[in-house]
Design an enzyme around this catalytic site. Structure first.
Site, PDB file in Angstrom:
ATOM      1  N   ALA A  32       0.857  -1.178   0.000  1.00  0.00           N
ATOM      2  CA  ALA A  32       0.000   0.000   0.000  1.00  0.00           C
ATOM      3  C   ALA A  32       0.901   1.238   0.000  1.00  0.00           C
ATOM      4  O   ALA A  32       2.046   1.177   0.476  1.00  0.00           O
ATOM      5  CB  ALA A  32      -0.887  -0.008   1.237  1.00  0.00           C
ATOM      6  N   GLY A  81       0.540  -5.003   0.815  1.00  0.00           N
ATOM      7  CA  GLY A  81      -0.629  -5.028  -0.055  1.00  0.00           C
ATOM      8  C   GLY A  81      -0.349  -5.710  -1.388  1.00  0.00           C
ATOM      9  O   GLY A  81      -1.253  -6.265  -2.012  1.00  0.00           O
ATOM     10  N   GLU A 121      -0.828  -9.234  -0.778  1.00  0.00           N
ATOM     11  CA  GLU A 121      -2.271  -9.449  -0.542  1.00  0.00           C
ATOM     12  C   GLU A 121      -3.057  -9.432  -1.851  1.00  0.00           C
ATOM     13  O   GLU A 121      -3.972 -10.238  -2.044  1.00  0.00           O
ATOM     14  CB  GLU A 121      -2.791  -8.384   0.439  1.00  0.00           C
ATOM     15  CG  GLU A 121      -2.235  -8.594   1.842  1.00  0.00           C
ATOM     16  CD  GLU A 121      -2.464  -7.417   2.785  1.00  0.00           C
ATOM     17  OE1 GLU A 121      -2.224  -6.261   2.370  1.00  0.00           O
ATOM     18  OE2 GLU A 121      -2.885  -7.642   3.925  1.00  0.00           O
ATOM     19  N   GLU A 157       4.464  -5.041   7.083  1.00  0.00           N
ATOM     20  CA  GLU A 157       3.735  -3.938   7.732  1.00  0.00           C
ATOM     21  C   GLU A 157       4.173  -3.710   9.171  1.00  0.00           C
ATOM     22  O   GLU A 157       4.136  -2.595   9.679  1.00  0.00           O
ATOM     23  CB  GLU A 157       2.225  -4.208   7.707  1.00  0.00           C
ATOM     24  CG  GLU A 157       1.581  -4.137   6.328  1.00  0.00           C
ATOM     25  CD  GLU A 157       1.607  -5.452   5.562  1.00  0.00           C
ATOM     26  OE1 GLU A 157       2.380  -6.367   5.924  1.00  0.00           O
ATOM     27  OE2 GLU A 157       0.849  -5.569   4.585  1.00  0.00           O
TER      28      GLU A 157
HETATM   29  N1  CAA Z   1       4.600   3.199  -0.639  1.00  0.00           N
HETATM   30  C1  CAA Z   1       5.008   4.362  -1.174  1.00  0.00           C
HETATM   31  N2  CAA Z   1       6.178   4.488  -1.822  1.00  0.00           N
HETATM   32  C2  CAA Z   1       6.965   3.412  -1.933  1.00  0.00           C
HETATM   33  C3  CAA Z   1       6.599   2.160  -1.388  1.00  0.00           C
HETATM   34  C4  CAA Z   1       5.353   2.076  -0.721  1.00  0.00           C
HETATM   35  N3  CAA Z   1       4.884   0.939  -0.226  1.00  0.00           N
HETATM   36  N4  CAA Z   1       7.597   1.281  -1.642  1.00  0.00           N
HETATM   37  C5  CAA Z   1       8.541   1.944  -2.327  1.00  0.00           C
HETATM   38  N5  CAA Z   1       8.167   3.233  -2.501  1.00  0.00           N
HETATM   39  C6  CAA Z   1       8.898   4.304  -3.175  1.00  0.00           C
HETATM   40  C7  CAA Z   1      10.054   4.820  -2.322  1.00  0.00           C
HETATM   41  O1  CAA Z   1       9.588   5.773  -1.395  1.00  0.00           O
HETATM   42  C8  CAA Z   1      10.943   5.408  -3.384  1.00  0.00           C
HETATM   43  O2  CAA Z   1      10.422   6.659  -3.763  1.00  0.00           O
HETATM   44  P1  CAA Z   1      11.406   7.968  -3.801  1.00  0.00           P
HETATM   45  O3  CAA Z   1      12.375   7.645  -4.917  1.00  0.00           O
HETATM   46  O4  CAA Z   1      10.464   9.073  -4.128  1.00  0.00           O
HETATM   47  O5  CAA Z   1      12.055   8.044  -2.476  1.00  0.00           O
HETATM   48  C9  CAA Z   1      10.754   4.469  -4.573  1.00  0.00           C
HETATM   49  O6  CAA Z   1       9.522   3.806  -4.347  1.00  0.00           O
HETATM   50  C10 CAA Z   1      11.843   3.422  -4.688  1.00  0.00           C
HETATM   51  O7  CAA Z   1      11.921   2.760  -3.436  1.00  0.00           O
HETATM   52  P2  CAA Z   1      13.319   2.500  -2.664  1.00  0.00           P
HETATM   53  O8  CAA Z   1      14.262   3.612  -2.941  1.00  0.00           O
HETATM   54  O9  CAA Z   1      12.985   2.222  -1.236  1.00  0.00           O
HETATM   55  O10 CAA Z   1      13.791   1.183  -3.439  1.00  0.00           O
HETATM   56  P3  CAA Z   1      14.765   0.036  -2.899  1.00  0.00           P
HETATM   57  O11 CAA Z   1      15.051  -0.816  -4.083  1.00  0.00           O
HETATM   58  O12 CAA Z   1      15.883   0.613  -2.122  1.00  0.00           O
HETATM   59  O13 CAA Z   1      13.876  -0.802  -1.832  1.00  0.00           O
HETATM   60  C11 CAA Z   1      11.879  -1.950  -1.079  1.00  0.00           C
HETATM   61  C12 CAA Z   1      12.774  -1.551  -2.283  1.00  0.00           C
HETATM   62  C13 CAA Z   1      12.623  -2.948  -0.181  1.00  0.00           C
HETATM   63  C14 CAA Z   1      10.629  -2.595  -1.670  1.00  0.00           C
HETATM   64  C15 CAA Z   1      11.512  -0.684  -0.270  1.00  0.00           C
HETATM   65  O14 CAA Z   1      11.030   0.315  -1.168  1.00  0.00           O
HETATM   66  C16 CAA Z   1      10.444  -0.913   0.760  1.00  0.00           C
HETATM   67  O15 CAA Z   1      10.738  -1.452   1.816  1.00  0.00           O
HETATM   68  N6  CAA Z   1       9.195  -0.481   0.480  1.00  0.00           N
HETATM   69  C17 CAA Z   1       8.109  -0.567   1.423  1.00  0.00           C
HETATM   70  C18 CAA Z   1       7.580  -1.970   1.576  1.00  0.00           C
HETATM   71  C19 CAA Z   1       6.485  -2.007   2.602  1.00  0.00           C
HETATM   72  O16 CAA Z   1       6.664  -1.704   3.753  1.00  0.00           O
HETATM   73  N7  CAA Z   1       5.261  -2.439   2.167  1.00  0.00           N
HETATM   74  C20 CAA Z   1       4.115  -2.527   3.030  1.00  0.00           C
HETATM   75  C21 CAA Z   1       3.292  -1.284   2.947  1.00  0.00           C
HETATM   76  S1  CAA Z   1       1.972  -1.234   4.137  1.00  0.00           S
HETATM   77  C22 CAA Z   1       0.725  -2.159   3.472  1.00  0.00           C
HETATM   78  O17 CAA Z   1       0.856  -2.729   2.418  1.00  0.00           O
HETATM   79  C23 CAA Z   1      -0.539  -2.218   4.287  1.00  0.00           C
HETATM   80  C24 CAA Z   1      -1.536  -3.228   3.850  1.00  0.00           C
HETATM   81  O18 CAA Z   1      -1.482  -4.381   4.221  1.00  0.00           O
HETATM   82  C25 CAA Z   1      -2.657  -2.839   3.019  1.00  0.00           C
END
Ligand code: CAA
Length: 257
Positions: free
Chosen positions: A65, A108, A111, A131
């Site tokens: 998400a 998400g 999911e 999460e």
């Molecule tokens: N939401 C918003 N933006 C996201 C994102 C997310 N879930 N995941 C990645 N991005 C964005 C980053 O902010 C970044 O944007 P900027 O360049 O503007 O800073 C861009 O995508 C590239 O991401 P990274 O620089 O972090 O890329 P990376 O290769 O170094 O890392 C990753 C990749 C390990 C996937 C890392 O991006 C990450 O950990 N992302 C979040 C994963 C996460 O926590 N997901 C769960 C979300 S909560 C949820 O999903 C709730 C639910 O159950 C409904």
């Protein structure tokens, strides 16, 4: 029609939705679900679409998400506006959904893949429910679907630690139907979807409904329901055609009725 967050194509009788927010690793926001749900609503009622592929980029199916969208949310608003509920539309889609997952399928993203009926994973796929690292929990079915699919032991580990699992572990755990090389992923997913789309639509929809029921009912109820649905298919043109084609040693010509 132009969409901001997805790409939409049809290939014969298969619909393809590509999640398309490359700068955010296909993070799933409200706009994306508004667009995707609109497409699914249309395809649900379109006789020509008989299977749907959902995919992302080589780097990310979806990294979860959209955290930037969620960060400012407050409880009364999430409740009153029923945040996350629009995500459910996918799980009510009655035709088969094939997820073609490459790269990250996190939170998400994992999911959404689990709301699909078949997951094909590229060899670089990574699944997880991170999460907990954000101070929340999975909110679109992760704690429930993952437990039913891969069992409590691994689900607890993934949900409580946020660890990611690779394609091989996901296949071993029963989350993924098959692993394919990244370069072949979309072709393979399309092949699977085209095979399904060539079969009798009422039989395919009935099969999906019955397998889904296995997750929601007792064995005895599920088997009773399956038998009724099986019996009802003898009312279709396609049952006569499918069986007559077999007996006559010719390919069937289904009317999807
Ligand atoms: N939401 C918003 N933006 C996201 C994102 C997310 N879930 N995941 C990645 N991005 C964005 C980053 O902010 C970044 O944007 P900027 O360049 O503007 O800073 C861009 O995508 C590239 O991401 P990274 O620089 O972090 O890329 P990376 O290769 O170094 O890392 C990753 C990749 C390990 C996937 C890392 O991006 C990450 O950990 N992302 C979040 C994963 C996460 O926590 N997901 C769960 C979300 S909560 C949820 O999903 C709730 C639910 O159950 C409904």
């Amino acid at each position: 029609m132009n969409y901001e967050t997805i790409l939409v194509e049809t290939k014969g009788n298969v619909g393809v939705i590509t999640l398309n927010r490359p700068k955010a690793l296909n993070a799933l926001n409200s706009q994306l679900f508004k667009e995707m749900n609109g497409v699914l609503d249309g395809w649900e009622n379109d006789q020509n679409i008989r299977c749907v592929v959902i995919t992302g980029s080589d780097k990310a199916f979806a990294a979860g998400a959209d955290i930037k969208e969620m960060e400012p949310l407050q409880f009364p608003g999430t409740y009153v506006d029923d945040f996350i509920t629009p995500w459910d539309r996918m799980s009510r889609f009655r035709k088969p959904l094939v997820a073609a997952v490459a790269g990250y399928a996190l939170g998400g993203g994992c999911e959404v893949a689990m709301m699909c009926d078949i997951i094909l994973a590229a060899d670089n796929a990574q699944f997880g429910q991170p999460e907990i690292k954000l101070g929340v929990i999975p909110g679109a079915g992760g704690t429930q679907r993952l437990t039913r699919i891969i069992g409590k032991a691994k689900t607890m580990e993934l949900v409580l630690t946020g660890r990611m699992m690779g394609a091989e572990e996901a296949e071993r755990s029963g989350l993924v139907a098959r692993i394919v090389p990244l370069t072949d992923l979309k072709t393979e997913a399309l092949k699977v979807a085209e095979n399904i789309a060539a079969l009798s639509l009422p039989a395919v929809m009935a099969a999906k409904e019955c397998v889904q029921r296995a997750y929601e009912t007792t064995l005895a109820e599920g088997i009773r329901g399956e038998r009724r649905v099986f019996q009802s298919l003898f009312g279709t043109h396609d049952q006569k055609e499918g069986m007559n084609a077999f007996v006559s040693k010719r390919p069937p010509s289904f009317k999807h009725r």
